[in-house]
Design an enzyme around this catalytic site. Structure first.
Site, mmCIF file in Angstrom:
data_model
loop_
_atom_site.group_PDB
_atom_site.id
_atom_site.type_symbol
_atom_site.label_atom_id
_atom_site.label_comp_id
_atom_site.label_asym_id
_atom_site.label_seq_id
_atom_site.Cartn_x
_atom_site.Cartn_y
_atom_site.Cartn_z
ATOM 1 N N GLU A 1 9.806 -4.620 9.845
ATOM 2 C CA GLU A 1 10.145 -3.306 9.307
ATOM 3 C C GLU A 1 10.638 -2.356 10.390
ATOM 4 O O GLU A 1 9.992 -2.170 11.422
ATOM 5 C CB GLU A 1 8.956 -2.671 8.592
ATOM 6 C CG GLU A 1 9.295 -1.305 8.002
ATOM 7 C CD GLU A 1 8.242 -0.730 7.084
ATOM 8 O OE1 GLU A 1 8.437 0.405 6.589
ATOM 9 O OE2 GLU A 1 7.222 -1.394 6.846
ATOM 10 N N ASP B 1 -1.074 -6.488 -0.419
ATOM 11 C CA ASP B 1 -1.312 -5.817 0.857
ATOM 12 C C ASP B 1 -2.809 -5.582 1.064
ATOM 13 O O ASP B 1 -3.491 -5.087 0.160
ATOM 14 C CB ASP B 1 -0.604 -4.452 0.844
ATOM 15 C CG ASP B 1 0.266 -4.233 2.060
ATOM 16 O OD1 ASP B 1 0.127 -4.981 3.035
ATOM 17 O OD2 ASP B 1 1.084 -3.298 2.028
ATOM 18 N N LYS C 1 -1.045 -9.810 2.596
ATOM 19 C CA LYS C 1 -0.222 -9.372 3.734
ATOM 20 C C LYS C 1 -1.084 -8.558 4.686
ATOM 21 O O LYS C 1 -1.885 -7.731 4.254
ATOM 22 C CB LYS C 1 0.977 -8.536 3.276
ATOM 23 C CG LYS C 1 1.879 -8.081 4.445
ATOM 24 C CD LYS C 1 3.184 -7.488 3.948
ATOM 25 C CE LYS C 1 3.021 -6.093 3.410
ATOM 26 N NZ LYS C 1 2.596 -5.114 4.469
ATOM 27 N N GLU D 1 -0.852 -6.211 8.298
ATOM 28 C CA GLU D 1 -0.022 -5.516 9.286
ATOM 29 C C GLU D 1 -0.589 -5.710 10.684
ATOM 30 O O GLU D 1 -1.802 -5.688 10.877
ATOM 31 C CB GLU D 1 0.043 -4.017 8.976
ATOM 32 C CG GLU D 1 0.794 -3.666 7.713
ATOM 33 C CD GLU D 1 0.949 -2.169 7.524
ATOM 34 O OE1 GLU D 1 0.647 -1.408 8.477
ATOM 35 O OE2 GLU D 1 1.357 -1.756 6.424
ATOM 36 N N ASP E 1 0.821 -1.206 0.000
ATOM 37 C CA ASP E 1 0.000 0.000 0.000
ATOM 38 C C ASP E 1 0.862 1.265 0.000
ATOM 39 O O ASP E 1 0.337 2.376 -0.072
ATOM 40 C CB ASP E 1 -0.996 0.007 1.158
ATOM 41 C CG ASP E 1 -0.355 -0.130 2.518
ATOM 42 O OD1 ASP E 1 0.888 -0.105 2.608
ATOM 43 O OD2 ASP E 1 -1.104 -0.261 3.514
ATOM 44 N N SER E 2 2.183 1.091 -0.012
ATOM 45 C CA SER E 2 3.085 2.228 -0.238
ATOM 46 C C SER E 2 2.869 2.827 -1.626
ATOM 47 O O SER E 2 3.328 3.942 -1.892
ATOM 48 C CB SER E 2 4.547 1.794 -0.089
ATOM 49 O OG SER E 2 4.861 0.730 -0.979
#
Length: 289
Positions: free
Chosen positions: A189, A90, A120, A122, A51-52
């Site tokens: 991260e 993501d 993915k 978080e 999502d970056s």
């Protein structure tokens, strides 16, 4: 002439096998069809549709505004390019935070509509039940702990996590909880290298570091960061292998100069008409006056 055989598509089991053999895992974040083609053909193991892309492709100030539909839009393009690499999609903020049913439904959307192989998620202990539910539904999950950009307001900004004894231990608890939930790998991260080393030693699933030192089982970088195609900032943990921003900027300047001076387009860039056809064209023009 026989066509070349299609490359073997990597699976979560291939990643585990690499780590078991003591080999490193390579993961790169791409945002569209051409960048995914480059990454896939390079031999990288995993392409992360992170999502970056909210920052690198959509111009947002962070990842928080990114929607599920935007992620799927990019995933569709990238999945058309990823012939070999494991494709990791993501799940953005809001896709799994409210209810387990949301987590399962959006994970299914990412695979069915986006064409990814896995998703993915978080978060640590708090999100382990969500991850477990998604895994049990049949969708493999890559976990992500440490600096989790979706929760940047909660963790106090884009900064290193796990720097104290207490927070370092919590990161280990987070990692173990996500492994127990059935995640097949975990991204670490922006955490201290020795904390990442301990986590890697304690887990059986692969750890993939991004700003987590050299002891992880694999490494991840965002393509735009590593090739200098993003001008806002470069995180400390990024090694820039090229400077495409300057190269493209110079190409654009050269294009404008060539056009201004009449040096582009030249004959080799133009299409010509046979002389007899050109004369016929002129006659046709005269007849239509």
């Amino acid at each position: 002439m026989a066509e070349a055989a299609a490359p073997k598509k990597l699976t979560i089991f291939d990643l585990q096998a690499k780590v078991d053999r003591g080999e490193k895992v390579f993961q790169v974040t791409a945002v569209d069809y051409p960048t995914a083609q480059l990454v896939d053909r390079s031999g990288v193991d995993c392409i992360l549709i992170g999502d970056s892309l909210g920052m690198t492709a959509l111009g947002y100030s962070g990842t928080v505004p990114v929607t599920m539909d935007e992620m799927i839009h990019h995933a569709k393009a990238i999945s058309r390019a990823a012939k070999r690499a494991l494709l990791v999609g993501d799940l953005p903020l809001g896709a799994y935070h409210a209810a387990t049913a949301d987590a399962i439904n959006n994970a299914m959307r990412m695979l069915k509509e986006g064409g990814t192989d896995v998703v993915k998620i978080e978060g640590g202990e708090d999100f382990a039940p969500m991850a477990e539910a998604v895994v049990k539904s049949g969708v493999p999950v890559m976990a992500h702990i440490g600096l989790t950009p979706q929760l940047v307001s909660k963790i106090g900004g884009f900064k290193v996590q796990g720097k104290s004894a207490e927070t370092g231990v919590q990161l280990l608890k987070d990692a173990l909880a996500m492994e127990k939930a059935g995640c097949f790998a975990i991204v670490l991260e922006a955490i201290p290298d020795r904390v990442a080393q301990v986590i890697t030693e304690k887990l059986t699933i692969p750890t993939i570091g991004i700003g987590a030192g050299p002891h992880c089982d694999g490494q991840n970088l965002v393509l735009h960061d590593m090739v200098g195609l993003f001008d806002r900032f470069t995180p400390k943990f990024v090694k820039r292998y090229a400077n495409c921003w300057d190269v493209i900027s110079q190409a654009l300047a050269d294009f404008q100069e060539d056009v201004h001076k009449g040096q582009f387009p030249l004959a080799e860039h133009s299409f010509t008409m046979k002389e007899d056809e050109y004369q016929a064209f002129l006659k046709k023009l005269d007849s239509t006056k």
